[in-house]
Design a protein around this motif. Structure first.
Motif, PDB file in Angstrom:
ATOM      1  N   HIS A   1      31.489  33.805  44.870  1.00 54.16           N
ATOM      2  CA  HIS A   1      31.486  33.233  43.517  1.00 54.16           C
ATOM      3  C   HIS A   1      32.264  31.923  43.417  1.00 54.16           C
ATOM      4  N   PHE A   2      32.784  31.429  44.547  1.00 52.41           N
ATOM      5  CA  PHE A   2      33.588  30.205  44.528  1.00 52.41           C
ATOM      6  C   PHE A   2      32.963  29.171  45.458  1.00 52.41           C
ATOM      7  N   GLU A   3      32.712  27.982  44.916  1.00 55.11           N
ATOM      8  CA  GLU A   3      32.050  26.928  45.691  1.00 55.11           C
ATOM      9  C   GLU A   3      33.045  26.046  46.436  1.00 55.11           C
ATOM     10  N   ASN A   4      34.242  25.887  45.880  1.00 54.59           N
ATOM     11  CA  ASN A   4      35.243  24.998  46.469  1.00 54.59           C
ATOM     12  C   ASN A   4      35.917  25.670  47.655  1.00 54.59           C
ATOM     13  N   LEU A   5      36.065  24.924  48.762  1.00 50.65           N
ATOM     14  CA  LEU A   5      36.634  25.483  49.984  1.00 50.65           C
ATOM     15  C   LEU A   5      38.052  25.992  49.771  1.00 50.65           C
ATOM     16  N   ASN A   6      38.895  25.214  49.096  1.00 50.74           N
ATOM     17  CA  ASN A   6      40.278  25.645  48.865  1.00 50.74           C
ATOM     18  C   ASN A   6      40.338  26.889  47.981  1.00 50.74           C
ATOM     19  N   ASP A   7      39.414  26.980  47.015  1.00 47.30           N
ATOM     20  CA  ASP A   7      39.359  28.185  46.183  1.00 47.30           C
ATOM     21  C   ASP A   7      39.006  29.400  47.031  1.00 47.30           C
ATOM     22  N   GLN A   8      38.063  29.221  47.949  1.00 44.75           N
ATOM     23  CA  GLN A   8      37.673  30.327  48.821  1.00 44.75           C
ATOM     24  C   GLN A   8      38.839  30.781  49.693  1.00 44.75           C
ATOM     25  N   LYS A   9      39.581  29.812  50.228  1.00 42.87           N
ATOM     26  CA  LYS A   9      40.751  30.161  51.047  1.00 42.87           C
ATOM     27  C   LYS A   9      41.790  30.899  50.199  1.00 42.87           C
ATOM     28  N   GLN A  10      41.969  30.409  48.972  1.00 43.34           N
ATOM     29  CA  GLN A  10      42.944  31.026  48.073  1.00 43.34           C
ATOM     30  C   GLN A  10      42.563  32.478  47.790  1.00 43.34           C
ATOM     31  N   VAL A  11      41.285  32.705  47.517  1.00 44.49           N
ATOM     32  CA  VAL A  11      40.819  34.059  47.213  1.00 44.49           C
ATOM     33  C   VAL A  11      40.971  34.967  48.434  1.00 44.49           C
ATOM     34  N   SER A  12      40.685  34.418  49.617  1.00 46.48           N
ATOM     35  CA  SER A  12      40.777  35.247  50.830  1.00 46.48           C
ATOM     36  C   SER A  12      42.185  35.790  51.029  1.00 46.48           C
ATOM     37  N   MET A  13      43.196  35.030  50.596  1.00 50.55           N
ATOM     38  CA  MET A  13      44.580  35.476  50.766  1.00 50.55           C
ATOM     39  C   MET A  13      44.875  36.733  49.949  1.00 50.55           C
ATOM     40  N   ILE A  14      44.178  36.904  48.845  1.00 45.61           N
ATOM     41  CA  ILE A  14      44.387  38.095  48.015  1.00 45.61           C
ATOM     42  C   ILE A  14      44.035  39.351  48.803  1.00 45.61           C
ATOM     43  N   PHE A  15      42.962  39.257  49.565  1.00 45.12           N
ATOM     44  CA  PHE A  15      42.454  40.429  50.273  1.00 45.12           C
ATOM     45  C   PHE A  15      43.012  40.536  51.685  1.00 45.12           C
TER      46      PHE A  15
ATOM     47  N   LYS B   1      52.721  34.293  42.660  1.00 45.35           N
ATOM     48  CA  LYS B   1      52.789  35.438  43.577  1.00 45.35           C
ATOM     49  C   LYS B   1      52.596  36.747  42.828  1.00 45.35           C
ATOM     50  N   ALA B   2      53.126  36.820  41.603  1.00 42.78           N
ATOM     51  CA  ALA B   2      52.955  38.041  40.812  1.00 42.78           C
ATOM     52  C   ALA B   2      51.478  38.303  40.531  1.00 42.78           C
ATOM     53  N   GLN B   3      50.754  37.258  40.146  1.00 40.17           N
ATOM     54  CA  GLN B   3      49.316  37.414  39.874  1.00 40.17           C
ATOM     55  C   GLN B   3      48.560  37.848  41.133  1.00 40.17           C
ATOM     56  N   LYS B   4      48.881  37.196  42.241  1.00 44.72           N
ATOM     57  CA  LYS B   4      48.200  37.520  43.496  1.00 44.72           C
ATOM     58  C   LYS B   4      48.531  38.946  43.942  1.00 44.72           C
ATOM     59  N   ASN B   5      49.795  39.338  43.786  1.00 46.38           N
ATOM     60  CA  ASN B   5      50.216  40.675  44.216  1.00 46.38           C
ATOM     61  C   ASN B   5      49.539  41.773  43.394  1.00 46.38           C
ATOM     62  N   ILE B   6      49.376  41.535  42.085  1.00 50.17           N
ATOM     63  CA  ILE B   6      48.710  42.526  41.234  1.00 50.17           C
ATOM     64  C   ILE B   6      47.264  42.714  41.675  1.00 50.17           C
ATOM     65  N   LEU B   7      46.593  41.600  41.962  1.00 47.06           N
ATOM     66  CA  LEU B   7      45.198  41.687  42.402  1.00 47.06           C
ATOM     67  C   LEU B   7      45.100  42.406  43.751  1.00 47.06           C
ATOM     68  N   ASN B   8      46.040  42.103  44.634  1.00 44.83           N
ATOM     69  CA  ASN B   8      46.060  42.782  45.932  1.00 44.83           C
ATOM     70  C   ASN B   8      46.301  44.276  45.756  1.00 44.83           C
TER      71      ASN B   8
ATOM     72  N   ILE C   1      47.063  33.601  34.502  1.00 41.77           N
ATOM     73  CA  ILE C   1      47.255  32.183  34.169  1.00 41.77           C
ATOM     74  C   ILE C   1      46.450  31.283  35.103  1.00 41.77           C
ATOM     75  N   ASP C   2      46.541  31.529  36.403  1.00 41.27           N
ATOM     76  CA  ASP C   2      45.827  30.701  37.372  1.00 41.27           C
ATOM     77  C   ASP C   2      44.321  30.901  37.196  1.00 41.27           C
ATOM     78  N   PRO C   3      43.545  29.824  37.013  1.00 42.39           N
ATOM     79  CA  PRO C   3      42.114  29.969  36.727  1.00 42.39           C
ATOM     80  C   PRO C   3      41.323  30.650  37.842  1.00 42.39           C
ATOM     81  N   VAL C   4      41.680  30.379  39.091  1.00 41.28           N
ATOM     82  CA  VAL C   4      40.984  31.031  40.201  1.00 41.28           C
ATOM     83  C   VAL C   4      41.283  32.520  40.201  1.00 41.28           C
ATOM     84  N   LEU C   5      42.558  32.869  40.034  1.00 40.03           N
ATOM     85  CA  LEU C   5      42.942  34.280  40.043  1.00 40.03           C
ATOM     86  C   LEU C   5      42.395  35.009  38.821  1.00 40.03           C
ATOM     87  N   MET C   6      42.289  34.312  37.683  1.00 44.50           N
ATOM     88  CA  MET C   6      41.688  34.918  36.499  1.00 44.50           C
ATOM     89  C   MET C   6      40.230  35.299  36.773  1.00 44.50           C
TER      90      MET C   6
END
Length: 603
Positions: A528-542, A470-477, A499-504
């Motif tokens: 830049h992300f091909e995997n569906l779960n990665d795309q969903k994960q990234v969308s949560m940041i924004f 959550k800390a990594q995601k919050n910083i990006l947000n 630390i998280d490769p997707v968030l990195m």
């Protein structure tokens, strides 16, 4: 990545998300966004939003989200590359020859192997039906009056009684056990190694996708054993909630409506009788994905389920799902509680066409079911009946349609139209008070709604309670929402500290854009992300809204989270360090970390 970033972005920008989503979901503009019923989970109150500015969608209920590629991947069960090709075709963009990554190449090759295997299995079952071993199955089909041409058109076959018949055949054809095990055509032996056939002594119905490729099978027993019908399990090719039996033919029938029946034999029998616009769900309750799929090919459907209690209840459940996709709905109840197959054999195509010509509207059908439920000669039951009808009519947008039903119900019950209308208004007011008022959303309200509806997290691999994540995601947000603070944070937190490769990877993309003085476009980042779960994960940041804390609280929270990320990074390096000087350096970094404080308010 198959295609260049430039090509992918061109395809995304040429496919407006609102337009694409509108082909599947009925959207209504509310302020700066569009809202509708989420196609990815069942709901009555719209919680699915599309932002034209961000070119992103988000569901407050199930937390599905992403850009136009993510949406098509979810709706069509496509890979990233398949979504690119689909949207390129939609925008009339000619794609260059793709560059295959090893991982994606392997997945595509495996999918093609499974398609070839299913085609081979279909040919094998078809040949079995015409052999001596398939005599009983052939007699059954003849008894059901299915012509040889119809059997051939639908590829109907027979699975032998032997436990390993198909399994051995596929091995003989050169398929590897690894792929056979993923096909759904076999199951592991209960004892020992190896596999046995999933389907034995069954009439086999190949299930085709809309491109006429065999993606699964349905099998019907020839005796009284259970289950009577068995479908392929979910595989890399097949998801029963996203496919419809017979759609490959129905979509090209040229008719202005599609008939929905319950089973394989109903589809085949009606098709043989000249009703080529017919489909069936695949052994499950009707789904939003299936409704959206139908919407691509028609604007009207006719539900023709069995007229027994189970069929009636199934029709009642399907109506709101089909309606949410923007489909006009009619219902036919076959007389005598017969299924369409039996009716058409006994009465012929002309009689069946008459049933279609006199199909009920969805509301008329729902009201007729309520009439059977209550005895309106009894005062108490009449009141209950009228109140349930009022609830039903309260959901109608068309006032003329509502008034017609009001008059009918009033004539039946002898209750004034005004009294029923008053009950409808009370129901609507109650619904308004207990639902989310999408029309008055502000950013703060959206955030509160997100918290209220945060259920059924779609990310299986992410623990949202994990403080470090959550800390990594919050910083990006925070960086996304506060670009002016980027140059204060960057000297103390590099993208490599994540630390998280997707968030990195997201951090790297954000840092690169800000270093160039460019604005962050969330939909482009997701490219830049091909995997569906990665795309969903990234969308949560924004998607997540800014903190509601005061400025000082935000500053403290950001500092605490940066320290948490830096400390985790140092600890991870310490576990792998072997050089004494490196260890000493990490110890010193940890000491300095305690003194770190970034002033975000001044300067």
């Amino acid at each position: 990545m198959y295609y260049s970033e430039e090509i992918i972005e061109e395809i995304r920008s040429q496919n407006d998300l609102v337009d694409v989503v509108s082909e599947y979901v009925r959207l209504q503009r509310k302020g700066s966004s569009y809202f509708g019923l989420c196609p990815f989970h069942n709901e009555d109150t719209p919680s699915f939003s599309v932002s034209p500015d961000k070119q992103m969608y988000y569901c407050f209920g199930c937390q599905a989200g992403g850009n136009v590629f993510t949406f098509i991947m979810q709706m069509e069960n496509f890979s990233f590359v398949e979504a690119i090709k689909h949207l390129a075709d939609r925008a009339h963009i000619t794609l260059p020859q793709p560059e295959y990554s090893e991982e994606v190449r392997k997945k595509m090759e495996e999918k093609q192997i499974l398609l070839d295997m299913h085609k081979e299995a279909a040919k094998y079952f078809y040949a079995n039906l015409r052999s001596l071993r398939g005599q009983q199955a052939s007699e059954y089909l003849n008894k059901r009056k299915l012509s040889k041409n119809t059997q051939k058109l639908f590829g109907i076959g027979y699975s032998n009684m032997d436990f390993g018949d198909l399994y051995q055949y596929l091995l003989y054809k050169g398929y590897e056990e690894e792929h056979i095990s993923k096909s759904g055509l076999v199951i592991p032996k209960k004892k020992g190694k190896g596999y046995v056939d999933r389907f034995r002594n069954r009439i086999m119905f190949p299930i085709f996708d809309v491109h006429n490729q065999v993606i699964g099978f349905g099998g019907r027993v020839l005796d009284d054993s259970l289950p009577k019908y068995m479908n392929s399990p979910d595989t890399p090719l097949f998801d029963k909630s996203k496919n419809l039996y017979g759609l490959n033919y129905a979509r090209t029938s040229g008719k202005n409506q599609i008939l929905i029946v319950e089973g394989y034999m109903d589809v085949i029998s009606l098709y043989q009788a000249g009703f080529e616009n017919v489909v069936a769900s695949l052994g499950t309750a009707f789904t939003y994905q299936q409704a959206s799929l139908l919407k691509r090919y028609t604007g009207e459907v006719v539900i023709i389920y069995d007229s027994d209690t189970a069929g009636t209840n199934a029709a009642l459940r399907a109506i709101p799902i089909l309606s949410s996709a923007g489909l006009k709905i009619k219902v036919v109840q076959v007389p005598g509680e017969k299924d369409p197959d039996d009716f058409i054999k006994q009465n012929g195509p002309e009689a069946f066409q008459q049933l279609l010509d006199h199909a009920m509207g969805a509301v008329t059908f729902q009201v007729s079911v309520l009439r059977k439920k209550y005895n309106i000669e009894d005062t108490e039951q009449k009141i209950k009946f009228t109140m349930e009808v009022a609830q039903l009519l309260s959901r109608l947008d068309n006032e003329i349609e509502r008034d017609v039903y009001l008059q009918e119900i009033s004539n039946d019950t002898k209750i004034s139209t005004q009294s029923i209308l008053n009950e409808i208004k009370k129901t609507q007011e109650f619904q308004r008070k207990n639902s989310i008022k999408l029309s008055s959303y502000s950013q703060r309200q959206e955030s509160e709604l997100h918290d209220h509806l945060k259920v059924n997290n779609v990310f299986n691999n992410i623990d949202e309670k994990n403080g470090l994540y959550k800390a990594q995601k919050n910083i990006l947000n925070f960086l996304y929402n506060n670009p002016l603070h980027y140059h204060k944070i960057k000297p103390h937190l590099s993208y490599e500290d994540f630390i998280d490769p997707v968030l990195m990877k997201v951090a790297k993309l954000i840092y690169e854009q800000y270093d160039k003085g460019l604005k962050i476009e969330p939909a482009v980042v997701i490219n830049h992300f091909e995997n569906l779960n990665d795309q969903k994960q990234v969308s949560m940041i924004f998607r997540d809204e800014k903190s509601k804390n005061q400025e000082y609280d935000i500053e403290k929270a950001i500092n605490d989270q940066i320290k948490l990320i830096k400390k985790a990074n140092i600890d991870m390096k310490s576990r792998n360090a072997t050089d004494i000087y490196e260890i000493q350096s990490l110890i010193e970094q940890k000491k300095q970390l305690e003194k770190l404080y970034i002033n975000l308010i001044s300067g």
